[in-house]
Design an enzyme around this catalytic site. Structure first.
Site, short mmCIF file in Angstrom:
data_model
loop_
_atom_site.label_atom_id
_atom_site.label_comp_id
_atom_site.label_asym_id
_atom_site.label_seq_id
_atom_site.Cartn_x
_atom_site.Cartn_y
_atom_site.Cartn_z
N GLY A 178 0.82 -1.21 -0.08
CA GLY A 178 0.01 0.05 0.05
C GLY A 178 0.85 1.18 -0.06
CG HIS A 179 3.42 2.35 3.43
ND1 HIS A 179 3.45 1.19 4.29
CD2 HIS A 179 2.93 3.25 4.04
CE1 HIS A 179 3.05 1.21 5.40
NE2 HIS A 179 2.53 2.52 5.53
CG ASP A 221 -4.68 6.08 7.37
OD1 ASP A 221 -4.78 5.75 8.47
OD2 ASP A 221 -3.80 5.50 6.52
CD GLN A 237 -3.12 10.15 7.90
OE1 GLN A 237 -2.95 9.86 9.08
NE2 GLN A 237 -2.41 9.70 6.94
CB SER A 265 -2.67 -2.17 8.21
OG SER A 265 -2.26 -1.46 9.62
P1 AMP Z 1 1.48 5.09 7.87
O1 AMP Z 1 2.85 4.76 7.54
O2 AMP Z 1 0.47 4.06 8.32
O3 AMP Z 1 1.28 6.45 8.29
O4 AMP Z 1 0.67 5.76 6.32
C1 AMP Z 1 1.33 6.23 5.52
C2 AMP Z 1 0.75 6.43 4.27
O5 AMP Z 1 0.37 5.08 3.57
C3 AMP Z 1 -0.61 7.20 4.48
O6 AMP Z 1 -0.90 8.08 3.53
C4 AMP Z 1 -1.73 5.82 4.35
O7 AMP Z 1 -2.96 6.26 4.18
C5 AMP Z 1 -1.04 5.07 3.41
N1 AMP Z 1 -1.23 3.65 3.35
C6 AMP Z 1 -1.39 2.96 4.53
N2 AMP Z 1 -1.99 1.88 4.28
C7 AMP Z 1 -2.32 1.82 3.15
C8 AMP Z 1 -2.91 0.85 2.02
N3 AMP Z 1 -3.33 -0.40 2.41
N4 AMP Z 1 -3.14 1.25 0.80
C9 AMP Z 1 -2.97 2.53 0.40
N5 AMP Z 1 -2.50 3.28 1.16
C10 AMP Z 1 -1.99 3.16 2.49
#
Ligand code: AMP
Length: 282
Positions: free
Chosen positions: A36-37, A152, A155, A187
């Site tokens: 996802g990232h 998110d 957010q 996640s």
């Molecule tokens: P985090 O590391 O959880 O703070 O997420 C960093 C970025 O990656 C944020 O913009 C999240 O919304 C995005 N993100 C996290 N999980 C996913 C996912 N499964 N699909 C797409 N983007 C994601």
């Protein structure tokens, strides 16, 4: 891939890139990277000349100290994954680079109801911490485009509102949620799920899909009650399952009441808190 730990070093390099007309795409993360990232980086690479990723586990957005302590940290693996998608820069600063001692960088914006509902209700202070770190990172990186995940949703909505309030020229790009084959939203927290909870967790996405099919016929109150019952029956502990307007995040009772409808949910799988959402119409 270049790796910077100091804001000043990153800024010096970025100034050089900007001066030669390069566009900068930026994706802030907390590491423990998954596909996802990496989608954010792939999209940034497609649309910008340079892709910058930050990894910073932001202490000010964790309302639960145990969650902060247990947050997975895998910096070497993360760097290898970023190299794999041709990321140009990794910014991985220590806390004092983001929050220099003696400097109060707290964002004092009024987000109205946006940071009071859903996550805001169950994670007090979370969005103030999130807005502060995103604002600080934007100040350091000064990208043309900011890449964030639909995962998110609240957010992203608050960041969109913050950029508007600050008259920021940064363009916010929403990347669709990347899911496992069984529907579970990817996640960093998923690695903490027990085998039983990993098996149960796809019910979150299944319930969102069920709600999307059901909402045109049933009022939100009824959908919400059935949805939380489904999550509970599967062994999760739902905190909320809300059907809201995608801009105001205020409840939508009937399908025809809004042109942009999103269902957002949070549920505990044992001690792991999972969130997900699905856009019903936009
Ligand atoms: P985090 O590391 O959880 O703070 O997420 C960093 C970025 O990656 C944020 O913009 C999240 O919304 C995005 N993100 C996290 N999980 C996913 C996912 N499964 N699909 C797409 N983007 C994601």
């Amino acid at each position: 891939m270049l790796i910077f730990k100091k804001a000043a070093d990153l800024q010096a390099w970025l100034n050089g890139e900007r001066n030669t007309g390069k566009s900068i795409g930026f994706a802030p993360t907390m590491g423990a990277l998954h596909d996802g990232h990496l989608d954010l980086v792939r999209m940034a690479k497609k649309e910008c000349d340079r892709a910058v990723v930050s990894i910073f586990v932001n202490p000010t957005q964790f309302n639960d100290p145990k969650d902060l302590e247990k947050y997975p940290r895998t910096p070497e693996k993360d760097a290898a994954l970023l190299i794999g998608v041709d990321c140009d820069v990794l910014f991985i600063p220590p806390v004092e680079e983001v929050y220099p001692p003696g400097l109060d960088l707290t964002v004092h914006l009024d987000f109205g109801q946006l940071d009071q509902v859903m996550e805001g209700e169950f994670r007090p202070g979370h969005f103030k911490g999130m807005a502060t770190v995103v604002n600080r990172l934007l100040d350091i990186v000064q990208p043309h485009r900011l890449y964030m995940g639909q995962k998110d949703f609240q957010q992203l909505t608050i960041v969109r509102n913050m950029l508007a309030q600050l008259h920021s020229p940064v363009e916010l790009v929403m990347c669709p949620t990347r899911r496992e084959a069984d529907g579970l939203a990817m996640s960093s927290r998923n690695v903490r799920l027990s085998p039983a909870m990993r098996a149960a967790a796809p019910v979150i996405y299944q319930t969102l899909v069920w709600a999307k099919e059901t909402f045109p016929e049933q009022a939100a109150t009824a959908v919400r009650a059935s949805a939380t019952a489904r999550l509970s029956e599967a062994g999760l502990r739902p905190e909320y399952f809300d059907i809201v307007d995608g801009i105001t995040l205020q409840p939508v009772e009937r399908w025809q009441d809004s042109d942009f409808v999103v269902a957002c949910t949070a549920a505990f799988a044992e001690e792991v808190r999972l969130i997900d959402n699905l856009i019903f119409k936009s």
